[in-house]
Design a protein around this motif. Sequence first.
Motif, PDB file in Angstrom:
ATOM      1  N   ARG A  66      31.521  40.368  35.016  1.00 47.58           N
ATOM      2  CA  ARG A  66      32.159  41.385  34.187  1.00 47.58           C
ATOM      3  C   ARG A  66      31.235  42.592  34.138  1.00 47.58           C
ATOM      4  O   ARG A  66      30.038  42.469  34.361  1.00 47.58           O
ATOM      5  N   ASP A  67      31.791  43.758  33.807  1.00 48.66           N
ATOM      6  CA  ASP A  67      30.941  44.943  33.685  1.00 48.66           C
ATOM      7  C   ASP A  67      30.395  45.037  32.259  1.00 48.66           C
ATOM      8  O   ASP A  67      30.574  44.132  31.453  1.00 48.66           O
ATOM      9  N   GLU A  72      36.643  42.450  33.753  1.00 46.72           N
ATOM     10  CA  GLU A  72      36.416  41.755  35.018  1.00 46.72           C
ATOM     11  C   GLU A  72      36.306  42.755  36.160  1.00 46.72           C
ATOM     12  O   GLU A  72      37.131  43.656  36.293  1.00 46.72           O
ATOM     13  N   ASN A  73      35.292  42.571  36.970  1.00 45.90           N
ATOM     14  CA  ASN A  73      35.096  43.483  38.091  1.00 45.90           C
ATOM     15  C   ASN A  73      36.069  43.242  39.233  1.00 45.90           C
ATOM     16  O   ASN A  73      36.419  44.156  39.959  1.00 45.90           O
ATOM     17  N   CYS A  74      36.485  42.002  39.412  1.00 47.51           N
ATOM     18  CA  CYS A  74      37.255  41.633  40.605  1.00 47.51           C
ATOM     19  C   CYS A  74      38.613  42.329  40.613  1.00 47.51           C
ATOM     20  O   CYS A  74      39.309  42.373  39.606  1.00 47.51           O
ATOM     21  N   THR A  75      38.949  42.881  41.765  1.00 46.72           N
ATOM     22  CA  THR A  75      40.227  43.563  41.904  1.00 46.72           C
ATOM     23  C   THR A  75      41.112  42.885  42.937  1.00 46.72           C
ATOM     24  O   THR A  75      42.101  43.442  43.381  1.00 46.72           O
ATOM     25  N   ARG A 105      38.986  45.884  35.061  1.00 42.76           N
ATOM     26  CA  ARG A 105      38.456  47.216  35.307  1.00 42.76           C
ATOM     27  C   ARG A 105      39.413  48.068  36.138  1.00 42.76           C
ATOM     28  O   ARG A 105      39.494  49.271  35.962  1.00 42.76           O
ATOM     29  N   TYR A 109      44.263  43.134  39.491  1.00 38.61           N
ATOM     30  CA  TYR A 109      43.255  42.122  39.190  1.00 38.61           C
ATOM     31  C   TYR A 109      43.657  40.796  39.799  1.00 38.61           C
ATOM     32  O   TYR A 109      44.788  40.618  40.236  1.00 38.61           O
ATOM     33  N   LYS A 132      33.116  45.557  44.884  1.00 39.53           N
ATOM     34  CA  LYS A 132      33.122  45.836  43.447  1.00 39.53           C
ATOM     35  C   LYS A 132      32.004  45.112  42.713  1.00 39.53           C
ATOM     36  O   LYS A 132      32.022  45.053  41.481  1.00 39.53           O
ATOM     37  N   ASP A 133      31.052  44.512  43.426  1.00 40.16           N
ATOM     38  CA  ASP A 133      29.954  43.748  42.826  1.00 40.16           C
ATOM     39  C   ASP A 133      30.483  42.657  41.894  1.00 40.16           C
ATOM     40  O   ASP A 133      29.915  42.422  40.832  1.00 40.16           O
ATOM     41  N   ALA A 134      31.584  42.046  42.272  1.00 38.20           N
ATOM     42  CA  ALA A 134      32.211  41.093  41.365  1.00 38.20           C
ATOM     43  C   ALA A 134      31.699  39.678  41.577  1.00 38.20           C
ATOM     44  O   ALA A 134      31.400  38.975  40.620  1.00 38.20           O
TER      45      ALA A 134
END
Lengths: 176, 321
Positions: A66-67, A72-75, A105, A109, A132-134
């Motif tokens: 998460r940021d 959540e970072n994941c897209t 984010r 998602y 996305k650095d997820a």
Amino acid sequence: MQLLTNRSKVVVNKEMTLMEKLYIPAIFGGMMITIKHLFRKKVTIQYPEQKREFSKVYRGKHILKRDEQGRENCTACGLCAVSCPAEAITMVAAERKKGEEHLYREEKYAANYEINMLRCIFCGLCEEACPKDAIYLTEELMPANYDRSNFIYGKDKLVQPLGTSAHPKTYKPYTK
Amino acid sequence: MIKVTIDGVEIEVEPGTTILNAARKAGGAIVPPAMCYYSKLKGSGGKCRTCLVKVTAGSEKDPRPMPKLVASCSTGVQDGMVVQNITSPEVVEARKGVVEFLLLNHPLDCPICDQAGECHLQDLAFEHGAAKTRYEEERRKFDKIDIGDKIQLHMTRCILCYRCVYTADQITNERVHGVLKRGDASEISTYIENVIENDFSGNVIDVCPVGALTDKTFRFKSRVWFVKPMNAHRDCSKCCGKTAVWLHGEEIYRVTGRKDQYGEVEEFICNECRFDKKSKSDWVIEGPREVERWSVIRQNKYEIGTQVQAPKNIGYGNITV
């Protein structure tokens, strides 16, 4: 057939000599090898008391990050799944609805994100592919389990718990 | 027939052919990339400047070079013309600049975009662009416009190639789709939120080189590299019925036209085929489509036409067939 290595011996049905029939030289040769190993340095580690040192680049269980605001970072872009050599990752994308901006984010998602840990070879290519650095491979060990179905990790096991900060045991700091 | 030399390759073409089409006739690496030119759309081309080439000799009669780089999609060939494309460092440098300009206002939301994987701008930037942008200002933003329940418009991704406008003009009967405003503020839109009702309006999705116009029925359903393109056909009263269906398991996720090596559809298809026929029983599936070697769509798929034979005498170290 021509042999490429000297590791294999051709089996022949030859009569044994008297020395071979006695077996004593062969037993003695075998014992010599056993005794030689007694004086070698031990490779075993007494696990619960003594722990093996982890490599700095150890890759363990995955985490979906998460940021700073807890989103959540994941897209669900699918780059981790396409880069995965073991084809362990699957996902289903969904569109973010109004009012869910604090959860995700981006506009899109991952509604479903699964990693089959039995397939995963912990190569870290998913982490490398992620734009996305997820996804990160933490230093956590993959726990054992009794059931195969429990090794399919969904979002409940992968997403970083809310309110947790990134600490060295669960997530490696990103260094370029 | 007149002779042209492009990057040292000599081709004979009909008078009136453009440099781009002459290069396409020769094929291979000498073909300039094109973002706005579309051979099936009359009047397209000359907008994106990615197809710039250097003319080192104008013609046999007048061998002086042209003073500036020219857009190959709208410059006709002359007898004895000598053209440099990838062999000229000037062209490569100019193309890099053009890519940078095209990406100035592009949001770079490829992880979200449904076009990613078959996007011409992605390919172009990968091949010709710089890895980093020098742009510091805020990128342009638009109010969201709903142009119907079948087509999704993302104006921020648009590169203003006008292909969809020409499609709407030439394939559809009435003009419902166009470019409003000017310069930096110009945007693709439908007049007064007129929903595109024409039977062939779905083709704007196929002609769009970027993800500005995408299929709403396929929106976020999958990524293009997880679906498998297959040639299929059906009896259609409106169009030719020859399409490419994109399978995910046994399910048809989307239907598009059959695109050739330059990303142009062979024949336009109607909206009924594209949006409504999503069942496998509607189609006669011919077989898998050939995907370019470099394409990400080829990932994790088996090839057609390659047969591997086992060695006849299997034994250790025996590798000859």
